[in-house]
Design a protein around this motif. Structure first.
Motif, short mmCIF file in Angstrom:
data_model
loop_
_atom_site.label_atom_id
_atom_site.label_comp_id
_atom_site.label_asym_id
_atom_site.label_seq_id
_atom_site.Cartn_x
_atom_site.Cartn_y
_atom_site.Cartn_z
N GLU A 2 0.83 -1.20 0.00
CA GLU A 2 0.00 0.00 0.00
C GLU A 2 0.87 1.26 0.00
O GLU A 2 0.55 2.25 -0.67
CB GLU A 2 -0.91 -0.01 1.22
CG GLU A 2 -1.88 -1.20 1.27
CD GLU A 2 -2.67 -1.23 2.56
OE1 GLU A 2 -2.54 -0.27 3.35
OE2 GLU A 2 -3.40 -2.21 2.78
N VAL A 3 1.97 1.21 0.75
CA VAL A 3 2.87 2.37 0.78
C VAL A 3 3.44 2.63 -0.61
O VAL A 3 3.61 3.79 -1.03
CB VAL A 3 4.01 2.12 1.79
CG1 VAL A 3 5.05 3.25 1.73
CG2 VAL A 3 3.46 1.98 3.19
N GLU A 59 2.07 2.43 -3.36
CA GLU A 59 1.11 3.11 -4.23
C GLU A 59 1.07 4.62 -3.99
O GLU A 59 0.48 5.36 -4.78
CB GLU A 59 -0.29 2.53 -4.01
CG GLU A 59 -0.41 1.04 -4.35
CD GLU A 59 -0.13 0.76 -5.81
OE1 GLU A 59 -0.54 1.59 -6.65
OE2 GLU A 59 0.49 -0.29 -6.11
N ARG A 60 1.69 5.07 -2.91
CA ARG A 60 1.67 6.49 -2.62
C ARG A 60 2.66 7.23 -3.51
O ARG A 60 3.67 6.66 -3.95
CB ARG A 60 2.03 6.72 -1.14
CG ARG A 60 1.06 6.06 -0.16
CD ARG A 60 1.56 6.19 1.27
NE ARG A 60 0.73 5.41 2.19
CZ ARG A 60 1.02 5.23 3.48
NH1 ARG A 60 2.12 5.81 4.00
NH2 ARG A 60 0.23 4.52 4.25
#
Length: 591
Positions: free
Chosen positions: A509-510, A512-513
């Motif tokens: 998820e990180v 995707e930042r």
């Protein structure tokens, strides 16, 4: 005499090893450990004591760990002094948390030169701390053979465990003074020490080995008969969870009471009609509650736990639920938890466990079986569709094929490989393999070496499935000299050029930042460009790069002597999409 010389002390240690059932010793070369090597060479034979040599002490320790894990007997690793002893720490840690009888025999410098700055001298007493069930230091000072022998025997007995302490690793530290070699007139070598190419000591078995207690089977009947005759049981919505090392007792218990069985791959209980396929998807991320879970999960009211659950957050979520009572089968001490530290009620007898669990009400097991069949079918269809689109098997498809195809011994690497097997492996009707894994501390250390030890101990062809980083982390496990017995080992390497597991954790998820993709890739993905084929060529090991499912199945079904590396190239960047497609397909079956 006032003191024994180095050879007398070494012979006392070696005699105690043999008398305690040690049949395999893995030796790391060194000078200070020479008395132990010569003492072992004097008595090595094809029936009672088999010697192996490994240059890397870490690899030597994990080879011994694999031998002990597969044989159920203590296996020893011998090293010289100094940093050589420190290289045993990862294997000792794994053994401590997995209750494996690994014996670390470390050579040490004599007492009078300790703390003087002498070369290769450090304080090796209690070096492994809490990771050894006991640690002793033996010397030749004012000692005799019988006392040294008894001291070592006592330490090895601690490693065997008892009613109040678990089995596990022990440390024998032996301080030797020069001279470190036998006198010329006593220098003898057993014919069994001249080469390692000897018949294995432990006879091969046609049936898979299990490390759990099999006394019920040995008495000629099953758990079903014992439990059903024992008591009238209340009907309860109970499930059985089989974690690492649970063994067939978990399967038999679930069969006896008509309960669904959620079995991790290394439980060795994942077979028959009660084993629920694709159970992590059915439970969802929160262990059976919420939109991602099948509605059946919300009806679970009790859990019976066998072994140690280590893999999925789905099972952890289930075990943490406040609305579910849980019990852990605990007939003897284990090293992976301390009583009182877990919330489960500890029950040491099967009758008491059955009374806690109750029997499954009508339709309870059948509903789970139907849901599992639909989920597994959807999972396999999604993987097949993905394979047809890409043109080659991906990581999860490879994990599914290998776990379904491998016969005999199957060793699974930690990280993403064993999790993919847990998600995708359709439980067979009967056990087709014995599954081994590093689940004590779930590290990737020494996995190739452990698999080699398992093959040497069982005499059976062994299949190891690992990711590329796990494989590369133990390339010294490939280093075996020409005088050593070569394991019969297929090594399936899923090569996606880095650490695939992190895509499925929060780090995915990180990534995707904005601006974080390269950071996550560098520090967690750890990409590499290693040519695995060239690496195998350097070690003289057969290598094949497989590009289709048919190739993989054919090669695994056509074993050859010695070692092979079977490389399957996968695209790590596609992993999130594959898992999302499978999860979507499975959730569509929830009715």
């Amino acid at each position: 005499m006032d003191r024994m010389d180095a050879m007398d002390t070494a012979r006392a240690v070696v005699t105690a090893l043999r008398d305690s059932g040690v049949q395999h010793v893995v030796i790391g070369p060194g000078s200070r450990s020479a008395p132990l090597v010569y003492a072992l060479a004097e008595v090595a034979d094809q029936k009672r004591l088999h010697l192996h040599v490994r240059i890397d002490e870490r690899s030597a320790a994990f080879t011994a760990l694999g031998i002990s894990l597969a044989s159920g007997r203590p296996a020893a690793v011998v090293t010289t002094s100094g940093t050589a002893t420190g290289n045993l720490m990862p294997a000792m840690m794994e053994a401590a948390h997995a209750d494996i009888r690994l014996v670390a025999v470390t050579a040490d410098r004599p007492t009078e030169i300790q703390s003087t700055g002498a070369n290769q001298t450090t304080d090796q007493r209690d070096l492994f701390g809490v990771h050894a069930r006991t640690s002793i230091t033996v010397t030749g000072d004012a000692a005799n053979f019988a006392k040294t022998h008894a001291s070592v025997m006592g330490a090895l007995a601690v490693g065997a465990g008892n009613a109040s302490s678990p089995t596990g690793p022990v440390h024998i530290n032996a301080r030797f003074r020069e001279p470190l070699i036998p006198e010329p007139d006593e220098l003898t070598v057993s014919p069994g020490a001249e080469t390692g190419v000897l018949p294995v000591i432990t006879a091969p078995q046609s049936q898979p080995r299990f490390t759990s207690d099999q006394r019920w089977h040995n008495r000629g009947h099953s758990y079903q008969e014992e439990l059903v005759e024992a008591t009238d049981l209340r009907e309860r919505h109970t499930v059985v969870v089989a974690g690492h090392g649970a063994g067939p007792v978990a399967h038999d218990f679930a069969m006896a009471l008509g309960l669904p069985l959620f079995a991790e791959p290394s439980s060795n209980a994942r077979f028959s009609r009660n084993a629920i396929a694709a159970y992590p998807y059915l439970l969802g991320s929160d262990g059976g509650l919420g939109q991602q879970a099948h509605r059946l999960g919300g009806h679970i009211r009790r859990i019976v736990l066998f072994g140690r659950p280590t893999l999925s957050r789905q099972l952890q979520g289930l075990l943490k639920r406040d609305d579910v009572k849980s019990a852990l089968y605990h007939p003897q001490p284990v090293g992976w938890f301390t009583p009182g530290a877990r919330k489960e009620q500890l029950i040491g007898d099967l009758q008491g466990l059955a009374e806690f669990a109750g029997s499954g009400p009508p339709g309870w097991l059948g509903s789970w079986q139907s849901a599992a069949q639909r989920a597994q079918r959807a999972l396999e269809q999604a993987l097949t569709a993905r394979q047809q689109t890409v043109g080659k098997p991906g990581a999860m498809r490879t994990a599914q094929l290998v776990s379904a195809t491998a016969l005999g011994q199957l060793v699974l690497g930690s990280s993403s490989v064993i999790r993919d097997v847990d998600l995708s492996w359709r439980p067979p009707a009967e056990p087709t393999s014995t599954v081994f894994a590093h689940r004590g501390l779930a590290g990737i250390d020494g996995t190739v070496s452990t698999a080699s030890g398992i093959s040497l101990a069982t005499g059976e062809r062994t299949t190891l499935m690992v990711g590329d980083l796990t494989f590369l982390y133990d390339t010294n496990g490939l280093l075996i000299g020409p005088t050593e017995q070569e394991p019969n080992l297929d090594i399936v390497v899923i090569n996606d050029s880095g650490g695939a597991i992190f895509h499925g954790l929060e780090h995915g998820e990180v990534a995707e930042r904005p601006g974080m993709s390269s950071v996550v890739e560098r520090f967690f993905g750890t990409p590499h460009t290693v040519d695995i084929g060239a690496l195998c060529a350097a070690h003289g090991i057969k290598h094949e790069r497989l590009t289709s499912e048919q190739q993989l199945i054919h090669v695994l079904g056509d074993p050859t002597a010695g070692r092979r590396v079977l490389e399957v190239v996968s695209d790590r960047s596609q992993r999130p999409q594959v898992h999302a497609a499978v999860q979507t397909a499975v959730r569509a079956t929830f009715v």
